[in-house]
Design a protein around this motif. Structure first.
Motif, PDB file in Angstrom:
ATOM      1  N   LEU A  33       0.832  -1.208   0.000  1.00 15.59           N
ATOM      2  CA  LEU A  33       0.000   0.000   0.000  1.00 15.59           C
ATOM      3  C   LEU A  33       0.868   1.261   0.000  1.00 15.59           C
ATOM      4  CD1 LEU A  33      -2.746  -0.986   2.623  1.00 15.59           C
ATOM      5  CD2 LEU A  33      -2.984  -0.912   0.130  1.00 15.59           C
ATOM      6  N   SER A  34       1.996   1.180   0.698  1.00 16.20           N
ATOM      7  CA  SER A  34       2.835   2.381   0.841  1.00 16.20           C
ATOM      8  C   SER A  34       3.598   2.709  -0.434  1.00 16.20           C
ATOM      9  CB  SER A  34       3.837   2.190   1.981  1.00 16.20           C
ATOM     10  OG  SER A  34       4.850   1.281   1.582  1.00 16.20           O
ATOM     11  N   GLY A  35       3.703   1.724  -1.332  1.00 18.12           N
ATOM     12  CA  GLY A  35       4.461   1.960  -2.559  1.00 18.12           C
ATOM     13  C   GLY A  35       5.876   1.419  -2.481  1.00 18.12           C
ATOM     14  N   SER A  36       6.241   0.821  -1.339  1.00 17.10           N
ATOM     15  CA  SER A  36       7.613   0.314  -1.249  1.00 17.10           C
ATOM     16  C   SER A  36       7.738  -1.109  -1.795  1.00 17.10           C
ATOM     17  CB  SER A  36       8.162   0.430   0.177  1.00 17.10           C
ATOM     18  OG  SER A  36       7.361  -0.273   1.061  1.00 17.10           O
ATOM     19  N   LEU A  37       6.636  -1.753  -2.122  1.00 13.35           N
ATOM     20  CA  LEU A  37       6.658  -3.096  -2.721  1.00 13.35           C
ATOM     21  C   LEU A  37       5.696  -3.086  -3.902  1.00 13.35           C
ATOM     22  CD1 LEU A  37       7.748  -6.023  -2.142  1.00 13.35           C
ATOM     23  CD2 LEU A  37       5.648  -6.407  -0.862  1.00 13.35           C
ATOM     24  N   ALA A  38       6.177  -3.513  -5.069  1.00 13.79           N
ATOM     25  CA  ALA A  38       5.330  -3.480  -6.275  1.00 13.79           C
ATOM     26  C   ALA A  38       4.274  -4.586  -6.204  1.00 13.79           C
ATOM     27  CB  ALA A  38       6.197  -3.700  -7.510  1.00 13.79           C
TER      28      ALA A  38
END
Ligand SMILES: Nc1ncnc2c1ncn2[C@@H]1O[C@H](COP(=O)(O)OP(=O)(O)OP(=O)(O)O)[C@@H](O)[C@H]1O
Length: 241
Positions: free
Chosen positions: A54-59
């Motif tokens: 959700l945070s954008g740190s994992l695709a």
């Protein structure tokens, strides 16, 4: 006119994981302004993986995450500038004192002290010397005093005394009452249900229950025993290794 109740973040059929292995599968979840949402589940269920996606740190491996209504991936630092705060493990600079930690986080001490007056006598103490609870108040102050739209918090209360847990959760609830959306991964099931508006229960990467705390209260024993079952299963595995 903008829809002020529109989801801040939404996962639709989201799959996420590491390498080619999805950990979270087919996940639908959303957080709207003003609500505290709890994400519960035993160890290894995929809660941290969900927050990271959700945070954008994992695709995402499949499905999508919409942040502020926009599909597609943007990195955590860009989302942070747009109002996403992520509080994971006690994120403090241990070599700096409390006041300097606030300054580096671009937060005025006065504002942090309004949130956590407990920190006043610790302003000149090195953050490495603070108790776990004080460190977490400092992390949370740094996040909340920048007036984020959305807080993603991973086990805010890990290893902390019950009164400190209450204190941290109350600060999140009050910020939500002023419009923040919050998604909290918490092991303190009963405490977080006291402040949450909605709950998702994750098991082996899938949502197995969702509803309001009132709707889930009847299942509290089942939720908590799934945590215990996990611990027992792990112990059994280790014992036979
Ligand atoms: N960086 C990584 N690389 C490979 N596998 C990982 C990685 N991080 C986590 N995993 C695996 O993904 C699964 C889910 O982990 P995750 O941390 O999302 O669960 P969790 O529900 O947050 O559990 P916990 O409460 O123990 O933190 C676990 O099997 C874990 O071993």
């Amino acid at each position: 006119m903008p829809d002020t109740d529109a989801p801040l973040i939404e996962a639709r059929s989201l799959s996420a994981g590491y390498g080619s292995q999805p950990v979270v599968r087919d996940l639908d979840l959303e957080v709207r302004p003003g609500e505290v949402v709890a994400l519960l589940g035993p160890n290894g269920a995929g809660k941290t993986t969900t927050l990271r996606a959700l945070s954008g740190s994992l695709a995402p491996m499949g499905g999508e995450v919409r942040w502020l209504g926009e599909p597609g991936r943007s990195p955590l630092h860009r989302r942070a500038r747009q109002g996403l705060a992520y509080v994971g493990e006690r994120a403090v600079f241990t070599r700096l004192d409390t006041a300097d930690n606030l300054r580096v986080g671009r937060v005025r001490s006065q504002q942090a002290l309004e949130l956590f007056p407990e920190l006043e006598k610790r302003l000149r103490t090195g953050a490495g010397m603070l108790s776990g609870g004080e460190q977490q108040m400092l992390s949370l102050a740094r996040a909340l005093c920048r007036a984020p739209k959305l807080l993603l918090a991973d086990e805010l209360s890990l290893g902390l005394a019950p009164l400190v847990v209450d204190r941290l959760l109350r600060a999140v609830r009050e910020a939500a009452d002023r419009g923040l959306g919050a998604l909290l991964v918490e092991q303190h099931v009963r405490k977080v249900l006291d402040i949450a508006d909605r709950v998702y229960v994750l098991h082996r990467g899938r949502v197995t229950m969702t509803g309001t705390p009132k709707e889930l209260r009847g299942n509290l024993d089942a939720i908590e025993s799934s945590y215990l079952a996990q611990t027992t299963a792990e112990k059994t595995t280790y014992a036979t290794d």
